[in-house]
Design a protein around this motif. Sequence first.
Motif, short mmCIF file in Angstrom:
data_model
loop_
_atom_site.label_atom_id
_atom_site.label_comp_id
_atom_site.label_asym_id
_atom_site.label_seq_id
_atom_site.Cartn_x
_atom_site.Cartn_y
_atom_site.Cartn_z
N ILE A 1 0.84 -1.21 0.00
CA ILE A 1 0.00 0.00 0.00
C ILE A 1 0.87 1.25 0.00
N ALA A 2 1.93 1.23 0.82
CA ALA A 2 2.81 2.40 0.91
C ALA A 2 3.43 2.75 -0.44
N THR A 3 3.88 1.73 -1.17
CA THR A 3 4.56 1.98 -2.44
C THR A 3 3.59 2.23 -3.59
N SER A 4 2.33 1.89 -3.40
CA SER A 4 1.37 2.03 -4.50
C SER A 4 0.40 3.19 -4.32
N LEU A 5 0.36 3.78 -3.10
CA LEU A 5 -0.67 4.76 -2.80
C LEU A 5 -0.60 5.95 -3.76
N GLY A 6 0.59 6.37 -4.11
CA GLY A 6 0.72 7.48 -5.06
C GLY A 6 0.17 7.14 -6.43
N PHE A 7 0.38 5.90 -6.88
CA PHE A 7 -0.15 5.47 -8.17
C PHE A 7 -1.68 5.44 -8.15
N ILE A 61 -6.53 -6.08 -6.56
CA ILE A 61 -5.88 -6.37 -7.84
C ILE A 61 -6.70 -5.86 -9.02
N PHE A 62 -8.02 -6.02 -8.91
CA PHE A 62 -8.89 -5.66 -10.03
C PHE A 62 -9.69 -4.38 -9.77
N ALA A 63 -9.27 -3.59 -8.77
CA ALA A 63 -10.00 -2.37 -8.42
C ALA A 63 -10.02 -1.39 -9.60
N GLY A 64 -11.22 -0.87 -9.87
CA GLY A 64 -11.36 0.12 -10.92
C GLY A 64 -11.78 1.48 -10.41
N ASN A 65 -11.97 1.57 -9.07
CA ASN A 65 -12.34 2.84 -8.47
C ASN A 65 -11.93 2.84 -7.01
N THR A 66 -12.07 3.99 -6.37
CA THR A 66 -11.62 4.14 -4.99
C THR A 66 -12.43 3.27 -4.04
N GLU A 67 -13.72 3.08 -4.32
CA GLU A 67 -14.58 2.30 -3.43
C GLU A 67 -14.13 0.84 -3.36
N LEU A 68 -13.84 0.23 -4.50
CA LEU A 68 -13.38 -1.16 -4.50
C LEU A 68 -12.00 -1.27 -3.86
N LEU A 69 -11.16 -0.28 -4.07
CA LEU A 69 -9.85 -0.28 -3.43
C LEU A 69 -9.99 -0.23 -1.92
N PHE A 70 -10.87 0.63 -1.42
CA PHE A 70 -11.13 0.73 0.01
C PHE A 70 -11.63 -0.60 0.57
N ALA A 77 -4.28 7.69 -10.36
CA ALA A 77 -5.23 7.01 -11.25
C ALA A 77 -6.68 7.33 -10.90
N PHE A 78 -6.99 7.42 -9.60
CA PHE A 78 -8.38 7.60 -9.18
C PHE A 78 -8.68 9.03 -8.73
N HIS A 79 -7.68 9.91 -8.78
CA HIS A 79 -7.87 11.35 -8.56
C HIS A 79 -8.45 11.68 -7.18
N PHE A 80 -7.82 11.15 -6.13
CA PHE A 80 -8.24 11.54 -4.78
C PHE A 80 -7.10 12.28 -4.10
N GLY A 81 -7.43 13.05 -3.06
CA GLY A 81 -6.47 13.91 -2.40
C GLY A 81 -5.81 13.27 -1.20
N ASN A 82 -5.03 14.07 -0.44
CA ASN A 82 -4.32 13.57 0.72
C ASN A 82 -5.26 13.08 1.81
#
Length: 443
Positions: free
Chosen positions: A36-42, A102-111, A46-51
């Motif tokens: 998560i730490a190394t991918s959070l910026g990506f 792995i297959f998340a396409g939006n912030t909700e699925l990632l969460f 990709a999903f255009h969310f803020g800090n």
Amino acid sequence: MTRTETFTPAHDAHHWRSTISVAMSNYIEAGSIIAIATSLGFWQTAFHFGNGAAGVLAAFSPNAFGAAIGAILGGPLADRFGRKFIYTYDLLLYMLGMLFVIFAGNTELLFLGFLLAGIAVGAGVPAAWTYIAEVAPDDRRAAHVGTAQLAWSLGPLVGFALAMAVAPLGLLGARLIFAWLFVVALVTWLVRRGLPESGIWAEQRETNKKSITIGFSLKALFTRRVNITALLFLFGVYAFWNTVAGQAGIFMPRVYEASGFTSPIEQDFIQVIVWFCTSLFTWLGFMLLGDRMSRRLLFAIGSVLAIVAWVVLVFSHPSFGVLIFFAIVWGTSAGIGAQAFYGLWTSELFATPYRAGAQGVLFTAARLMVGFLSLWFPTLLATVGLSKLGILIIALLAVSFIVGTMWAPDTRGKSLREIEQERYGEYLETDTAYLRIAKEAGR
């Protein structure tokens, strides 16, 4: 005759196999945090969310609230239904969460994926530490518990190395790292299916099964003074240190960026050094020395090194040399630091009916502290800067140092039964004593 006198080489090999397979919970937990730490910026790009959203995702991940939820559920369940019950099912939930990520396409699925993975590792880690301590030889308990710490440090070491390798792939590379964790979880789950139940828990269950149902309750845990003192001690040792380690684990790339090092490859390289040193000194320090020398002294050395590392990072002029110094000293301190001792002491200071449940409570409290700071850490780092935020970090480490050094228990070389007798005033293997303790825990 003690348990340690009856071990044969075959028994020892069996115990190490059990220890290593169960310790993989820590590898998976730490590997998830680093992924998560190394991918959070990506993900953020990709999903255009803020800090703020980044803080929420981190807070509900395996690093904080997600793990807290799992621990408060998994610890008591491990006391009621057995240690094997947890490590039979926790990784199934973890693998489901990984598929969402792995297959998340939006912030909700990632969460959702982060949350499920967090609940799974939160349930698994207290049960794993408990199981490892219960199957370990009395005179090598630190070595066996240290295996969980070693697995925890290898997770980030491998994770950051993988992140360096797949960095050019961007978000696809991040998804591949989570796919790797899915495969590790699947293999671990298959290996664990053949493990036996903890002998200590099974004996306790057999002793009392005709009279009561062994269980766990917060009331029983918090109504005995011996339990409360242990909870306060371990909270002071672990929760304050882990609040710092939790931010370092998931936000350290942002700390390096605040120090002027913006290249993801450079950041990951520094973290590889951190975790190489952690792995090395978990073995050379905690595993080899934790059963041989004063644990109070060993803990104090690790705690002082942690404070020194952050003082230099926070108050020195940023340079690559400073970062290398920080990586070596902070990594070394983590190898012989609070988490390794927490895993050992929390298994020693509670009677069997409370052991996993108490770990669940403590792990939950520690991860809640991590989560609350995680909600604000990215914003605070960007607004007040590392120099001011660093004062809070150093203060938290100082609390852990003071508590652990002043009140470290003298448990080295003693069996869990002997420690229970000393702390609870009775030899708890007897039917009468165990019935009373277990009745309290099952109310």
